[in-house]
Design a protein around this motif. Structure first.
Motif, PDB file in Angstrom:
ATOM      1  N   ILE A 112       0.837  -1.200   0.000  1.00 29.98           N
ATOM      2  CA  ILE A 112       0.000   0.000   0.000  1.00 29.98           C
ATOM      3  C   ILE A 112       0.873   1.252   0.000  1.00 29.98           C
ATOM      4  CG2 ILE A 112      -1.684   1.332   1.326  1.00 29.98           C
ATOM      5  CD1 ILE A 112      -2.946  -1.069   0.066  1.00 29.98           C
ATOM      6  N   LEU A 113       1.914   1.249   0.848  1.00 27.74           N
ATOM      7  CA  LEU A 113       2.821   2.405   0.890  1.00 27.74           C
ATOM      8  C   LEU A 113       3.491   2.616  -0.460  1.00 27.74           C
ATOM      9  CD1 LEU A 113       4.625   2.086   4.359  1.00 27.74           C
ATOM     10  CD2 LEU A 113       2.599   3.414   3.770  1.00 27.74           C
ATOM     11  N   ASP A 114       3.943   1.532  -1.074  1.00 27.56           N
ATOM     12  CA  ASP A 114       4.610   1.653  -2.370  1.00 27.56           C
ATOM     13  C   ASP A 114       3.666   2.202  -3.435  1.00 27.56           C
ATOM     14  OD1 ASP A 114       6.947   0.684  -1.291  1.00 27.56           O
ATOM     15  OD2 ASP A 114       6.619  -1.383  -1.953  1.00 27.56           O
ATOM     16  N   HIS A 115       2.391   1.870  -3.296  1.00 29.90           N
ATOM     17  CA  HIS A 115       1.416   2.317  -4.283  1.00 29.90           C
ATOM     18  C   HIS A 115       1.218   3.835  -4.240  1.00 29.90           C
ATOM     19  CE1 HIS A 115      -1.954   1.308  -7.041  1.00 29.90           C
ATOM     20  NE2 HIS A 115      -2.469   2.429  -6.564  1.00 29.90           N
TER      21      HIS A 115
ATOM     22  N   ASP B 266       8.912  17.117   7.149  1.00 31.41           N
ATOM     23  CA  ASP B 266       9.371  16.373   5.976  1.00 31.41           C
ATOM     24  C   ASP B 266       8.146  15.844   5.234  1.00 31.41           C
ATOM     25  OD1 ASP B 266      10.411  14.657   4.110  1.00 31.41           O
ATOM     26  OD2 ASP B 266      11.603  13.480   5.524  1.00 31.41           O
ATOM     27  N   PRO B 267       7.874  16.348   4.020  1.00 31.66           N
ATOM     28  CA  PRO B 267       6.655  15.943   3.308  1.00 31.66           C
ATOM     29  C   PRO B 267       6.682  14.497   2.829  1.00 31.66           C
ATOM     30  CG  PRO B 267       8.029  17.292   1.896  1.00 31.66           C
ATOM     31  CD  PRO B 267       8.667  17.318   3.252  1.00 31.66           C
ATOM     32  N   ASP B 268       7.861  13.865   2.839  1.00 31.99           N
ATOM     33  CA  ASP B 268       7.983  12.508   2.312  1.00 31.99           C
ATOM     34  C   ASP B 268       7.801  11.416   3.367  1.00 31.99           C
ATOM     35  OD1 ASP B 268       8.475  13.376  -0.308  1.00 31.99           O
ATOM     36  OD2 ASP B 268      10.593  13.728   0.168  1.00 31.99           O
ATOM     37  N   ARG B 269       7.608  11.808   4.611  1.00 35.71           N
ATOM     38  CA  ARG B 269       7.385  10.790   5.639  1.00 35.71           C
ATOM     39  C   ARG B 269       6.104  10.007   5.336  1.00 35.71           C
ATOM     40  NH1 ARG B 269       9.189  13.611  11.422  1.00 35.71           N
ATOM     41  NH2 ARG B 269      11.429  13.200  11.150  1.00 35.71           N
TER      42      ARG B 269
ATOM     43  N   ARG C  36       3.476   6.040  -2.693  1.00 34.24           N
ATOM     44  CA  ARG C  36       4.720   6.743  -2.356  1.00 34.24           C
ATOM     45  C   ARG C  36       5.051   7.881  -3.319  1.00 34.24           C
ATOM     46  NH1 ARG C  36       8.213   4.885   1.148  1.00 34.24           N
ATOM     47  NH2 ARG C  36       7.436   2.748   0.909  1.00 34.24           N
ATOM     48  N   ASP C  37       4.809   7.702  -4.597  1.00 35.78           N
ATOM     49  CA  ASP C  37       5.200   8.699  -5.583  1.00 35.78           C
ATOM     50  C   ASP C  37       4.177   9.823  -5.744  1.00 35.78           C
ATOM     51  OD1 ASP C  37       7.547   7.359  -6.093  1.00 35.78           O
ATOM     52  OD2 ASP C  37       6.709   6.182  -7.739  1.00 35.78           O
TER      53      ASP C  37
END
Length: 416
Positions: free
Chosen positions: A12-15, A35-38, A17-18
């Motif tokens: 789910i996170l990988d889906h 950090d916006p990427d957390r 992430r981008d």
């Protein structure tokens, strides 16, 4: 056997992430530098099993508006429904979370999930004559017990928010002018801001939301913290107002009582089954985490979690596990959804399985939903990797053609 659930959460996170939509809450100085990427995701079942994914699952962030349902539940626990309803209503507002508005008929905030309602409810905790410090400590102590560890307040962020709290101060003055709160506007906002500045992790929030799912029993420690009545009313309000003016679309599409926070947290609670939490700081125009919303959409679809779905049955899953010579027979029952499948896999992981062949008897299973089938299949694959031969007794064809990722089918047996 290693449980497959964290691997699924990682998918789910990988889906998502981008996905780079949304912005951090730059109107709060301490959050503007987040950090916006957390990214993190966790869930906790009502049986106390906690699963998480993402390197930031144990990173602390401030709870913000996710505190609102838990403080509302505490007020209901302390004072009862009638007393709480004297200062706040239960209707969706259809307005922004920080709108300066009250019900036209009785001058109460319309619900406890918007700031006006949350400030009013905060003032009930520990009695209306409580000091700010004692009130905040009562809230912090409950949150710590809900999470199963000692939580602390981020004093720097609280001070940062207070410096720019003109909107909330205006709300507090409005509440005071109508006799909804007694404290000075400054003390009321300080108390509420400290409530929102308690530091939590994604795993903490999953356990806290699962406590609402159990009807008030912390699923890991077993301590009763809230009454079933307080949890039921809290979940009802979350379902109608937890996502602010997007609550209707949320319940139609995702169907999980939920609450968001401007630091990027998002919780969801499925009564009787589990609590879910995600963390991603980029927010949409309603103040909800963009990637968090998407994660919940995927979870609801994959796992059949929509509250209005016919899949919503909580069943044990495992009827019995017995040994017959070289075979271990696992008998299942009922509808196998996510909750039942998680229970099945956990029991198999904890059981001292013997022999060389495992036979899965699904003759008393009425149906598998998509996620139940996927999880049971993955469990069998991992048991096969552990050295067991896996077969299935399926006289009614409930799970026909159960295929592993390498293209091979699970063996079937005609009789037990």
């Amino acid at each position: 056997m290693k449980m497959p659930i964290p691997d699924y959460l990682t998918e789910i996170l990988d889906h998502v992430r981008d996905s780079d939509g949304g912005e951090v809450a730059d109107y709060i100085p301490e959050l503007a530098g987040a950090d916006p990427d957390r990214l993190a995701l966790a869930l906790c079942t009502t049986s106390g099993h906690v699963y998480s994914a993402g390197e930031h699952a144990d990173v602390e962030f401030t709870i913000q508006s996710i505190s609102k349902p838990f403080v509302f539940a505490l007020a209901l626990q302390e004072l009862g429904t009638d007393a709480v309803m004297e200062v706040v209503g239960l209707e969706p507002s259809g307005e922004a979370f920080n709108e300066l508005s009250l019900d036209d008929n009785d001058n109460r905030p319309v619900n406890p999930m918007i700031n006006a309602g949350a400030i009013a409810v905060n003032q009930l905790i520990n009695g209306v004559d409580s000091s700010v410090e004692e009130r905040v400590e009562k809230i912090r102590d409950l949150f710590s017990r809900l999470a199963g560890r000692e939580l602390r307040i981020d004093g720097g962020l609280s001070a940062s928010e207070l410096d720019g709290a003109d909107r909330n101060l205006s709300i507090a003055h409005m509440l005071r002018s109508y006799g909804i709160i007694r404290d000075s506007a400054h003390d009321a906002v300080r108390s509420y801001t400290d409530q929102c500045s308690i530091l939590v992790t994604t795993r903490d929030l999953a356990v806290m939301s699962a406590t609402l799912a159990t009807g008030g029993v912390q699923p890991v420690t077993g301590e009763r913290l809230l009454s079933p009545e307080a949890c039921r009313l809290t979940l009802a309000v979350m379902s109608s107002a937890g996502m602010y003016d997007g609550a209707g679309r949320w319940m139609a599409g995702v169907g999980i009582p939920a609450k968001s926070g401007v630091s990027g947290g998002l919780i969801g609670t499925l009564p009787g089954q589990l609590g879910i939490a995600s963390f991603s700081p980029r927010l949409d125009s309603q103040g909800n985490s963009v990637r968090g919303v998407r994660m919940f959409e995927l979870l609801s679809h994959d796992m059949g979690l929509h509250l209005m779905s016919a899949d919503q049955q909580s069943v044990p899953g495992v009827r019995s596990i017995t040994r017959d010579g070289d075979d271990t027979v696992i008998r299942l029952q009922g509808t196998i959804n996510f909750t039942a499948a998680e229970n099945i896999l956990h029991e198999l992981s904890a059981h001292n399985l013997g022999g060389t062949r495992l036979v899965l008897d699904v003759s008393r299973v009425t149906s598998f939903n998509r996620m139940g089938r996927r999880m049971v299949k993955e469990g069998l694959r991992r048991l096969r990797e552990d050295g067991f031969r896996c077969s299935i007794f399926d006289p009614d064809g409930v799970v026909t053609n159960l295929e592993f990722s390498d293209g091979t089918l699970v063996d079937t047996v005609d009789v037990l």
